[in-house]
Design an enzyme around this catalytic site. Structure first.
Site, PDB file in Angstrom:
ATOM      1  N   HIS A  34      -2.205  -5.587   1.718  1.00  0.00           N
ATOM      2  CA  HIS A  34      -3.522  -6.211   1.569  1.00  0.00           C
ATOM      3  C   HIS A  34      -3.324  -7.630   1.053  1.00  0.00           C
ATOM      4  CE1 HIS A  34      -7.679  -6.878   0.268  1.00  0.00           C
ATOM      5  NE2 HIS A  34      -7.148  -7.386  -0.832  1.00  0.00           N
ATOM      6  N   TYR A  49     -12.747  -1.836  -3.190  1.00  0.00           N
ATOM      7  CA  TYR A  49     -13.175  -1.978  -1.794  1.00  0.00           C
ATOM      8  C   TYR A  49     -14.697  -1.837  -1.656  1.00  0.00           C
ATOM      9  CZ  TYR A  49      -8.429  -2.084   0.117  1.00  0.00           C
ATOM     10  OH  TYR A  49      -7.150  -2.456   0.454  1.00  0.00           O
ATOM     11  N   GLU A  69      -9.967 -10.405  -7.394  1.00  0.00           N
ATOM     12  CA  GLU A  69      -9.004  -9.315  -7.147  1.00  0.00           C
ATOM     13  C   GLU A  69      -7.834  -9.378  -8.127  1.00  0.00           C
ATOM     14  OE1 GLU A  69      -9.940  -8.507  -2.418  1.00  0.00           O
ATOM     15  OE2 GLU A  69      -7.984  -9.292  -2.965  1.00  0.00           O
ATOM     16  N   ASN A 101      -2.003   0.157   7.043  1.00  0.00           N
ATOM     17  CA  ASN A 101      -1.519  -1.157   7.482  1.00  0.00           C
ATOM     18  C   ASN A 101      -0.640  -1.862   6.457  1.00  0.00           C
ATOM     19  OD1 ASN A 101      -3.507  -1.797   5.692  1.00  0.00           O
ATOM     20  ND2 ASN A 101      -4.626  -3.189   7.041  1.00  0.00           N
ATOM     21  N   LYS A 150       0.812  -1.221   0.000  1.00  0.00           N
ATOM     22  CA  LYS A 150       0.000   0.000   0.000  1.00  0.00           C
ATOM     23  C   LYS A 150       0.851   1.279   0.000  1.00  0.00           C
ATOM     24  CE  LYS A 150      -3.984  -2.111   2.286  1.00  0.00           C
ATOM     25  NZ  LYS A 150      -4.978  -1.964   3.369  1.00  0.00           N
TER      26      LYS A 150
HETATM   27  P1  CMP Z   1      -7.327  -4.405   3.876  1.00  0.00           P
HETATM   28  O1  CMP Z   1      -6.871  -5.749   4.275  1.00  0.00           O
HETATM   29  O2  CMP Z   1      -6.787  -3.816   2.619  1.00  0.00           O
HETATM   30  O3  CMP Z   1      -8.931  -4.435   3.776  1.00  0.00           O
HETATM   31  C1  CMP Z   1      -9.727  -3.324   4.044  1.00  0.00           C
HETATM   32  C2  CMP Z   1      -8.949  -2.157   4.570  1.00  0.00           C
HETATM   33  O4  CMP Z   1      -9.726  -1.195   5.258  1.00  0.00           O
HETATM   34  C3  CMP Z   1      -7.979  -2.663   5.648  1.00  0.00           C
HETATM   35  O5  CMP Z   1      -6.964  -3.402   5.072  1.00  0.00           O
HETATM   36  C4  CMP Z   1      -7.587  -1.354   6.291  1.00  0.00           C
HETATM   37  O6  CMP Z   1      -6.644  -0.607   5.521  1.00  0.00           O
HETATM   38  C5  CMP Z   1      -8.917  -0.613   6.274  1.00  0.00           C
HETATM   39  N1  CMP Z   1      -9.643  -0.772   7.531  1.00  0.00           N
HETATM   40  C6  CMP Z   1     -10.221  -1.892   8.013  1.00  0.00           C
HETATM   41  N2  CMP Z   1     -10.822  -1.650   9.205  1.00  0.00           N
HETATM   42  C7  CMP Z   1     -10.613  -0.346   9.468  1.00  0.00           C
HETATM   43  C8  CMP Z   1     -10.990   0.509  10.537  1.00  0.00           C
HETATM   44  N3  CMP Z   1     -11.683   0.051  11.577  1.00  0.00           N
HETATM   45  N4  CMP Z   1     -10.603   1.800  10.485  1.00  0.00           N
HETATM   46  C9  CMP Z   1      -9.894   2.260   9.422  1.00  0.00           C
HETATM   47  N5  CMP Z   1      -9.506   1.496   8.372  1.00  0.00           N
HETATM   48  C10 CMP Z   1      -9.868   0.216   8.394  1.00  0.00           C
END
Ligand code: CMP
Length: 141
Positions: A117, A51, A128, A114, A11
């Site tokens: 993904h 998403y 995906e 984070n 990311k």
């Molecule tokens: P990802 O695994 O890419 O899937 C969905 C994304 O949404 C996740 O990683 C995070 O980047 C984001 N995400 C999921 N939960 C939250 C949350 N509670 N607050 C903010 N971002 C979130």
């Protein structure tokens, strides 16, 4: 042996912090194979589609802002138990809850930022991968 492909994304936060190479090294050291890779910047429309399952959730709009804030690297990974293995290497979605040594623990800074993904199931992985890669960009299965 289950040798299904998965989609991984490095990311924008991880590219900004200069950790993309380290994440690629984790993948290579894990024994998973990088079958295809693309670097690009998502449009808001593309991020919204990717998403779509999170539409309506409180974090959705900020997730789109984050995912369009800079380039990403999308990867197609394969190997033994690819989906589960990649999810294990990433760690929990929230870096604070992720196990020591996982990518999100090492390089993520919050549940939104984070670092990476991964697809959560075979059907999601198929969808995906098709979102980012055309069949001709992938080696024959
Ligand atoms: P990802 O695994 O890419 O899937 C969905 C994304 O949404 C996740 O990683 C995070 O980047 C984001 N995400 C999921 N939960 C939250 C949350 N509670 N607050 C903010 N971002 C979130």
């Amino acid at each position: 042996m289950q040798s299904i492909r998965t989609l991984a994304i490095i990311k924008p936060d991880a590219l900004r912090s200069g950790d993309a190479g380290k994440i690629l090294t984790v993948i290579e050291d894990s024994g998973l194979t990088i079958e295809a890779a693309r670097m690009f910047r998502l449009t808001r429309e593309q991020a919204g589609e990717f998403y779509g399952v999170h539409k309506g959730k409180p974090f959705y709009e900020e997730l789109l802002s984050f995912m369009t804030s800079g380039p990403c690297i999308a990867l197609v990974l394969s190997g033994e138990n690819t989906i589960a293995r990649w999810r294990e290497l990433m760690g929990a979605t929230d870096p604070e809850k992720a196990a020591e040594g996982t990518i999100r623990k090492l390089y993520g800074t919050s549940v939104r930022f984070n670092a990476c993904h991964g697809s959560d199931a075979p059907e999601t992985a198929r969808q995906e991968i098709a979102f980012f890669f055309s069949g001709s960009e992938l080696p024959e299965n």
